[in-house]
Design a protein around this motif. Structure first.
Motif, PDB file in Angstrom:
ATOM      1  N   LYS B  88       0.805  -1.212   0.000  1.00 49.51           N
ATOM      2  CA  LYS B  88       0.000   0.000   0.000  1.00 49.51           C
ATOM      3  C   LYS B  88       0.849   1.278   0.000  1.00 49.51           C
ATOM      4  CE  LYS B  88      -3.754   2.062   2.599  1.00 49.51           C
ATOM      5  NZ  LYS B  88      -4.466   2.055   3.858  1.00 49.51           N
ATOM      6  N   ARG B 275       0.973   3.444   7.647  1.00 53.50           N
ATOM      7  CA  ARG B 275       1.406   3.800   8.992  1.00 53.50           C
ATOM      8  C   ARG B 275       2.473   4.887   8.986  1.00 53.50           C
ATOM      9  NH1 ARG B 275       1.743  -2.085  12.027  1.00 53.50           N
ATOM     10  NH2 ARG B 275      -0.489  -2.378  12.271  1.00 53.50           N
ATOM     11  N   ALA B 277       2.118   8.056   9.329  1.00 53.25           N
ATOM     12  CA  ALA B 277       1.889   9.019  10.412  1.00 53.25           C
ATOM     13  C   ALA B 277       1.765   8.238  11.712  1.00 53.25           C
ATOM     14  CB  ALA B 277       0.604   9.798  10.147  1.00 53.25           C
ATOM     15  N   PRO B 278       2.131   8.776  12.839  1.00 54.50           N
ATOM     16  CA  PRO B 278       2.660  10.125  13.022  1.00 54.50           C
ATOM     17  C   PRO B 278       4.193  10.190  12.991  1.00 54.50           C
ATOM     18  CG  PRO B 278       2.223   9.135  15.155  1.00 54.50           C
ATOM     19  CD  PRO B 278       1.867   8.097  14.115  1.00 54.50           C
ATOM     20  N   PHE B 279       4.863   9.045  12.960  1.00 56.33           N
ATOM     21  CA  PHE B 279       6.321   9.100  13.148  1.00 56.33           C
ATOM     22  C   PHE B 279       7.103   9.184  11.835  1.00 56.33           C
ATOM     23  CE2 PHE B 279       4.763   6.620  16.914  1.00 56.33           C
ATOM     24  CZ  PHE B 279       5.012   7.604  17.850  1.00 56.33           C
ATOM     25  N   ASN B 329       9.553   9.145  22.463  1.00 53.66           N
ATOM     26  CA  ASN B 329       8.266   9.452  23.104  1.00 53.66           C
ATOM     27  C   ASN B 329       8.108   8.646  24.393  1.00 53.66           C
ATOM     28  OD1 ASN B 329       7.863   6.941  21.909  1.00 53.66           O
ATOM     29  ND2 ASN B 329       5.766   7.370  21.297  1.00 53.66           N
ATOM     30  N   LYS B 331       8.652   8.702  28.087  1.00 56.89           N
ATOM     31  CA  LYS B 331       8.905   9.756  29.058  1.00 56.89           C
ATOM     32  C   LYS B 331       9.519   9.218  30.355  1.00 56.89           C
ATOM     33  CE  LYS B 331       7.182  13.100  26.531  1.00 56.89           C
ATOM     34  NZ  LYS B 331       7.870  13.011  25.246  1.00 56.89           N
ATOM     35  N   MET B 668       4.700   0.645  15.540  1.00 55.96           N
ATOM     36  CA  MET B 668       3.647   1.636  15.434  1.00 55.96           C
ATOM     37  C   MET B 668       3.657   2.585  16.633  1.00 55.96           C
ATOM     38  SD  MET B 668      -0.024   0.267  14.250  1.00 55.96           S
ATOM     39  CE  MET B 668      -0.647  -0.076  15.868  1.00 55.96           C
ATOM     40  N   GLN B 669       4.193   2.104  17.753  1.00 56.69           N
ATOM     41  CA  GLN B 669       4.070   2.851  19.000  1.00 56.69           C
ATOM     42  C   GLN B 669       5.163   3.901  19.186  1.00 56.69           C
ATOM     43  OE1 GLN B 669       3.885  -0.362  18.576  1.00 56.69           O
ATOM     44  NE2 GLN B 669       2.046  -1.164  19.530  1.00 56.69           N
ATOM     45  N   HIS B 670       6.283   3.693  18.487  1.00 53.34           N
ATOM     46  CA  HIS B 670       7.406   4.628  18.597  1.00 53.34           C
ATOM     47  C   HIS B 670       7.953   4.872  17.195  1.00 53.34           C
ATOM     48  CE1 HIS B 670       7.431   3.230  22.803  1.00 53.34           C
ATOM     49  NE2 HIS B 670       7.386   2.022  22.291  1.00 53.34           N
TER      50      HIS B 670
END
Lengths: 588, 875
Positions: B88, B275, B277-279, B329, B331, B668-670
């Motif tokens: 895709k 995928r 976005a956002p990274f 991201n 923290k 996807m998470q980072h």
């Protein structure tokens, strides 16, 4: 047993005559395919697999043979007959294949003497086939006050599929104010499929008459299937001045359907006095939320937010194996997902979707739009798991357009929350799976319970003996049990359970699936205010008891006096040396 | 160095003079080039492979030193004129013809299309006409439409290998398609180069093979074909060229490597796909801008060397811009635990012990280990992925294959050998056939040590076209089955297509591949909508279990490994055990005398988020399949960095667990470039049962064939696994001879007799030696599990045994459900006129009550056969 009004009797009689005629023809003409030979040769308990195969094969001559068998009195056992009707439905849905010849004899299966599940399936089949001559029987069923809701729904649905003036008139009649509101809701749903404009007004009247906690999803779903229908309903609501509570319930139903269509959400939000703003958070907002989550977020409060009915979280997501079944299981979500990722997942659900949860938006040739996770797919049909957890089969031949959809997670859920609640919810999610109180627990606990509602007075006042227990609790109809879930830690929120059951004494039931026989230990923490049964027998008293269990599903039922204790957590473990193997049953 | 290249050039010139004649005769017209022309290659694997050798480009650039030609190779494995599946969003990556703005398009099509035979010829011509029309009328560069060169397929080389097709049928078809291309080119005004005729002659003449598998050129073959092509397009070579050809080729290949990193970037999902976005949108634009400037810098060097100029030794990429600075991201503070600290968090059931076998502390190269396997000497081989999640422009990749060895038997590695380095994200490895099969997405590469120093001397891409849209979905979990086929799995989002001597094979959105290196047969084994199936295990009797990582589902593999025709996939399949957690990575059955008796056959499953450790399930026979329920986990850790991703029993009967070790997982998470993604650590743990002795490691390396055959009786699955693999290193005649003696020495009263005989059958399968008599014995033997396994062998021998459908009819009526299941599965492999008969036979399985799996498989087989019967009727 109900008496059949004479008019309808004659209807069935005609149908039965047709059966014999069709059977006679079929006997001469159907070539002996290997499947039919097997069907004739094998004993009844072996027939379902052959029947299923015939349905999947979709050969009209074989379907005819099956149909004749299904409608002939004494032709098949109840199980095989049910399978046959399902197989005929599958052939119709996925291959547009039907038995050759006259289909009217299906009406024979509308007879109340027919097994309830067969009857229901036959009504649905009538809708699928769209045979005009079956309309009369369906209209009778739909307007009969004695018809149970599922039957009525199926009949109305079939009538909507058949269409035509007679059916529309009959459906409209059931939307009128002289009908009970539950019937009106069912009829509105059917009417919405035929004539959304005409259905919009009665729908608003149903919304206005809402009772506390009523689920509007079944009524609203057909309006959401078509864009023009959604607009018609939105416009009626806009002019209809519905009460705040109704609007909130309706909004919740729309979200529960996995939909966030702006036209409808806008008017409902206005009526519900909830902001409908859905916009991606800016960096500053994310940073400030992350800071607040780390500083002041409270996971315990967050779990309460997560469990709130108006948010529907648990309708889709399981935690510790309980509830959910549509979206991802969240037991360890915090272990892999930083807070900013969670914020985005809640506020911009479309941004990141786990691979098993990618959705499709399917538009059918008749203009309906379905949205769901692909549960199964081949060249004949696609099966979508919709947000409600229901499976919807769409034949490939009817698909006009199919594209990747976003998440089934509704956009705008956050608008139901104050900022503090949102921060707590995020904190809770971010703790799930991390070491500490929200770590996944490896000692199995019963998470999914069923509660008896209402609790009869005699059961409330005293601990029933085993006989009474078996009669009034164990044998209680499924409709009297309401699902309720333990906290992610396994603790049961007794006050909440008591509230759901509307009784200080609650009966709760969990299930254990045993695959290898042996002793199994059940621990309830303390014996205060508790009485337990395993299947039909009283369990030994004490904080922990051991029972010998054979393979199969076992029911653990507890009577808990919530005035006598504050907490409860039920652990199911294997005593040392036990040969038992089991899993605690979770899910919805 | 210098000398050698001169000799090569002389050789090339000699070959050239012989070849030029044929090609010129078939060419419609010469290709004229202007200064600055952009030449874009498209088409199938013929085009794709050219960039890895650089021969044609070297001839081209040296011939036109002043023209400063830009050459980009967009070839893509198994592409056809009208079928070019991509993951895709690929069209947004910047490499469509509109982006590439060609002045010349060189297109290699027709090979994959030719498998449709004479029946597909008309369609091919129509498609080709439409393609020529579009390509020669579209002004991709904004000014003029490009000139189009059509390359015919090369001929299929007869390798005189009895196990691989001789290509006669293919050549008849390729000839037809080549003629059609010539006609269309002539009629529509495209330049046509016939490579079929010249290569047919080359193959006939050559003493050494010019292809690796009959259809893909080897280095020499590419060189020869480059000469044919160069001369066909441009005529005689100039009398002399200014360039040092070896140097020029090195520059071209470096340019092509950087272009490859761009065009075939791994992790496309996060660069241009669903995928991004956002990274991805934060870091990738600058990365690819830089990479594209790096390609331009290298093009400048190519032009300079072509003109005979010298270029600096090191390439100055100072002008290529800076990369975006990526912040984490995460923290909360991250604590990287030492192996001691990590070990303190391990909890094991009573009697079990875990010890550190190897870590980054003693072996700093052990960075991000992923898959391991044990060799014949009992040494542990493991791939490492410090370049994970992908190449960073300007930082050369250096992932490795390490051999870790415990020389003193204390359960700890004390020696490391680097077998291979300079690899890029090698997600999978398996040893065999004298070398190592390694994932080099989008390719499968075969590396070989030719001089016995445990270092790879040769590298050969043997299969192309595995998608790389998500780098941790790319081919992984390599394993052999007992019959000598190699398997590897891929996750969703991927659209893979591989050219084989038997036709193109395609798979969309996840599945498992099956590859027989002996026969070059390759096909999807399980085409199913997995998320990412990171684990497969073949049990004692050859039944396979599959673990899907992301969702944590586990499946009984036999039921959904029947054939489905692309792009169809198998329908929803039930799980064979009650899922507890997710995500998982790797599965294994307990088969070790070091472990307690009651645990033998337990299904082990790594889980790496939330629950971190090794889950254990008790497996039970359940009619045609299996079912399993959870028992006490083998290992539980609370170290958040502990990420078990592979597990396997070693030669000593202990369980080895690869710890990928990373505080961050998930794409996807980072951000893929999150600085907290660890690239330094990696551990291998070893779990043994202290109340029982370890297993005396079997001697596999350096022993005789009869001794290896004796090892096929070993109780440990992994010992037999290594013995089978080692047996294949010996000559077929020797093994088959010794096997005969071994079989006749077995006693029928031995309880293991039928398993031994099954091993004998599998060994025949592994060597591709069809023994119909032995097969028939096994199909009807008293042991149902052996009958089931033999039925699967029959499935893969169906083209070589007499009346396979009659044999399967017996199996379909077998009294054991698993035999019936294998038979119903095998019936899905019948095509053409056999499909209807196969369906009738499959129906007979209903004479006995089907269980869930039989019902499922019958339904799946019928779906496939229904489609084929329908297609057959249309003919």
């Amino acid at each position: 047993m109900r008496l059949i009004p004479s008019a309808r009797m004659s209807h069935f009689l005609v149908a039965s005559l047709a059966v014999f005629a069709a059977t006679a023809i079929a006997d001469e003409e159907v070539p002996e395919s290997p499947l039919i030979k097997l069907l004739k040769r094998l004993p009844d308990d072996r027939k379902p697999a052959i029947i299923e195969r015939i349905g999947k094969g979709g050969k009209p001559a074989e379907l005819r043979f099956l149909f004749d068998q299904a409608v002939a009195p004494g032709g098949l056992s109840a199980t095989s007959r049910r399978k046959a009707v399902d197989a005929l439905a599958e052939a119709s849905i996925t291959q547009k294949a039907r038995p050759e010849g006259d289909l009217a004899p299906l009406a024979a299966l509308f007879d109340p003497k027919t097994d309830a599940s067969v009857r229901l399936a036959a009504i649905r089949l009538a809708g699928l086939w769209g045979v005009e001559s079956l309309g009369g029987g369906l209209r009778d069923l739909a307007s009969d006050k004695a018809s149970p809701d599922p039957l009525r729904t199926a009949a109305l649905d079939a009538m909507a599929t058949l269409g035509g003036d007679a059916n529309k008139t009959a459906i409209s009649a059931l939307t009128k104010l002289d009908q009970p509101v539950t019937v009106r809701a069912l009829a509105v749903a059917a009417l919405a499929r035929l004539d959304a404009k005409a259905a919009a007004e009665p729908a608003v009247l149903v919304l206005k008459a809402a009772t506390k906690g009523q689920d509007f999803a079944p009524m609203l779903a057909p309006f959401l299937d078509r864009k023009d229908a959604t607009e018609a309903l939105a416009s009626a609501i806009n002019q209809g001045d519905i009460p705040v509570d109704s609007a909130r319930l309706a909004l919740r139903a729309v979200y529960a359907l996995g939909r966030s269509d702006a036209t409808l959400v806008d008017v409902l939000s206005k009526a519900a006095k909830i902001s409908n703003e859905v916009k991606p958070p800016g960096k500053a907002e994310v940073d400030s939320l992350v800071a607040d989550v780390n500083k002041s977020g409270d996971a315990a409060r967050g779990e309460q937010v997560f469990r709130r009915a108006d948010l529907n979280c648990m309708k889709c997501h399981a935690v510790s194996g309980a509830a959910g079944g549509v979206g991802p299981e969240l037991s360890s979500v915090g272990a892999s997902s930083p807070v900013d990722y969670l914020i985005n997942s809640l506020m911009v659900p479309d941004q990141a979707i786990k691979e098993e949860f990618v959705t499709k938006v399917v538009q059918t040739t008749d203009g309906r739009v379905y949205h769901g996770i692909v549960a199964d797919k081949d060249d004949r049909r696609i099966v979508l798991r919709e947000a409600t957890g229901e499976l919807r089969t769409i034949p490939t031949a009817e698909i006009d357009d199919s594209k990747d959809g976003g998440s089934l997670m509704p956009k705008g859920l956050v608008n139901f929350l104050t900022r503090a609640e949102f921060v707590d919810l995020l904190k809770y999610l971010s703790e799930l799976g991390k070491p500490g109180p929200y770590a996944i627990h490896t000692v199995p606990t019963i998470q999914r319970w069923r509660l008896i509602k209402p609790v009869p007075d005699d059961l409330r006042q005293a601990v029933p003996d085993d006989d009474l227990f078996q009669k009034d609790v164990l044998a209680a109809e499924t409709t009297r049990w309401t699902p309720a879930y333990a906290l992610s830690s396994g603790s049961i929120p007794l006050a909440d359970f008591s509230g759901i059951a509307e009784s200080p004494v609650v009966f709760l039931q969990g299930e254990v699936n045993v695959t290898a026989a042996g002793p199994v230990a059940v621990s309830v923490g303390s014996a205060d205010g508790i009485k337990a049964w395993v299947d039909e027998k009283s369990a030994p008293e004490g904080t922990t008891f051991v029972v010998e269990l054979e393979p199969g599903i076992h029911k653990l039922t507890l009577r808990v006096d919530t005035a006598a204790r504050k907490t409860l957590k039920v652990e199911v473990t294997k005593p040392s040396g036990s040969s038992a193997e089991f899993t605690v049953v979770g899910g919805r | 160095m210098r000398r050698r290249s001169v000799i090569r050039l002389a050789l090339a010139a000699a070959v050239f003079s012989q070849l030029a004649g044929h090609a010129m005769a078939d060419t419609n017209a010469r290709l004229d080039l202007k200064k600055g022309d952009r030449i874009i290659l498209i088409g199938n694997t013929l085009a794709e492979r050219m960039q890895h050798f650089g021969n044609f480009e070297t001839l081209l650039q040296s011939r036109f030193p002043g023209l400063e030609l830009v050459v980009h190779n967009l070839g893509w494995s198994a592409d056809e004129l009208t079928l070019r599946p991509r993951s895709k969003g690929f069209q947004d990556h910047g490499h469509t013809l509109n982006d590439e703005k060609p002045d010349v398009v060189i297109a290699a099509f027709g090979f994959n299309e030719s498998f449709a035979g004479p029946a597909g010829l008309d369609k091919f011509k129509r498609d080709l006409e439409a393609f020529v029309k579009e390509t020669t009328s579209t002004k991709y560069n904004g000014k003029t439409a490009p000139k189009l060169v059509l390359l015919s397929p090369i001929a299929h080389e007869d390798l005189h290998n009895p196990h691989v097709t001789d290509g006669k049928t293919n050549n008849a078809n390729i000839k037809l398609y080549t003629q059609a291309m010539a006609q269309v080119a002539k009629a529509k005004g495209a330049i046509f180069v016939d490579l079929f005729g010249p290569t047919l002659k080359l193959f006939a003449k050559g003493k050494e093979p010019l292809t690796i598998n009959g259809i893909h050129l080897n280095p020499q073959g590419d060189k020869d074909v480059a000469i044919v092509l160069d001369s066909a397009l441009f005529g005689d070579r100039p009398a002399s060229v200014k360039a040092d050809l070896a140097k020029l080729k090195a520059e071209i290949n470096d340019k092509n490597l950087q272009f490859w990193y761009d065009y075939r970037a791994i992790n496309g999902c996060y660069i241009y796909g669903g995928r991004k976005a956002p990274f991805g949108i934060v870091n990738f634009p600058a990365e690819f801008a830089k990479l594209r400037k790096m390609v331009q810098n290298r093009e400048g060097r190519v032009w300079a060397v072509a003109k005979g100029e010298t270029v600096p030794e090191t390439i100055d990429d100072g002008n290529t811009g800076d990369l975006a600075r990526i912040e984490t991201n995460v923290k909360k503070p991250i604590h990287l635990t030492s192996s001691d600290e990590s070990k303190k968090t391990f909890k094991l059931p009573e009697g079990y012990e875990a010890n550190l076998f190897a870590s980054e502390a003693e072996f700093p190269d052990l960075k991000k280990p992923v898959q391991m396997t044990f060799d014949a000497k009992g040494r542990l081989w493991v791939t490492t992925m410090a370049s994970y999640p992908m190449y960073l422009p300007g930082r050369p990749v250096n992932d490795k294959v390490l051999i870790l060895e415990d020389t003193n038997g204390d359960g700890k590695a004390d020696k490391q050998t680097i077998f291979a380095e300079g690899l890029h994200v090698p997600t999978g490895i398996e040893l065999g056939d004298g070398g190592a099969y390694i994932a080099q997405q989008p390719n499968l590469m075969f590396l070989k040590d030719t001089d016995g120093d445990d270092k790879a001397d040769t590298r050969k891409v043997i299969l192309h076209g595995f998608d790389s849209g998500d780098s941790h979905h790319a081919i992984h979990a390599f394993t052999w089955d007992p019959g000598g086929a190699l398997y590897f799995n891929e996750g969703t989002f991927h659209y893979s297509q591989v050219e084989t001597p038997y036709g193109p094979r395609r798979l969309n959105e996840a599945g498992i591949f099956r590859y027989e290196p002996k026969t070059e047969k390759f096909e999807p084994f399980i085409s199913y909508g997995f998320a990412n199936p990171w684990g497969q295990y073949f049990d004692h009797w050859g039944q396979n279990l599959v673990a899907d990582a992301s969702g944590g589902a586990n499946y009984f593999g036999t039921a959904f490994s029947g054939q489905v025709d692309y792009p169809q996939k198998h329908g929803h399949m039930k799980e064979f055990l009650t899922k507890q957690w997710r995500p998982t990575a790797g599965c294994e059955l307990v088969s070790s005398r070091n472990f307690p008796d009651d645990t033998q056959g337990d299904y082990l499953l790594n889980n790496c988020i939330g629950f971190q450790g090794v889950l254990r399930y008790r497996v039970k026979e359940a009619a045609s399949g299996f079912s399993a329920t959870p028992v006490e986990p083998l290992l539980t850790s609370t170290d958040p960095n502990f990420r078990p991703v592979d597990l396997e029993f070693g030669p000593d009967g202990a369980l080895y667990v690869v710890d990928w070790y990373n505080p961050l997982v998930g794409h996807m998470q980072h951000s893929l470039r999150d600085p907290n993604r660890d690239v330094e650590h990696g551990r291998i743990w070893r779990i043994s049962y202290t109340k029982r002795p370890l297993v005396q490691p079997a001697k596999v390396a350096g022993v005789s064939v009869p001794e290896l055959l004796e090892l096929l009786k070993a109780p440990e699955d992994r010992t037999r696994y290594r013995a089978r693999r080692e047996l294949r290193e010996h000559p077929e005649a020797v093994v088959m001879g010794a096997l005969k003696t071994w079989v006749s020495s077995r006693s029928k009263t031995d309880p293991e007799y039928w398993h031994d005989m099954l091993e004998a059958l599998w060994l025949h399968q592994s060597f591709d030696v069809v023994d119909e008599a032995l097969l028939k014995t096994m199909l009807t033997c008293p042991e149902p599990k052996a009958r089931a396994a033999a039925t699967r062998v029959l499935c893969y021998w169906r083209d070589r045994v007499k009346n396979p459908l009659d044999l399967l009819q017996k199996q379909v009526n077998d009294k054991h459900p698993r035999v019936r299941l294998e038979a119903v599965r095998a019936l899905s492999f019948f095509t053409g006129k056999d499909a209807a008969k196969a369906q009738e036979i499959a129906t007979e399985s209903l004479a006995e009550a089907p269980d869930d799996y039989l019902e499922y498989t019958l339904n799946e087989t019928n779906k496939t056969l229904d489609r084929r019967i329908k297609a057959e009727k249309k003919k």
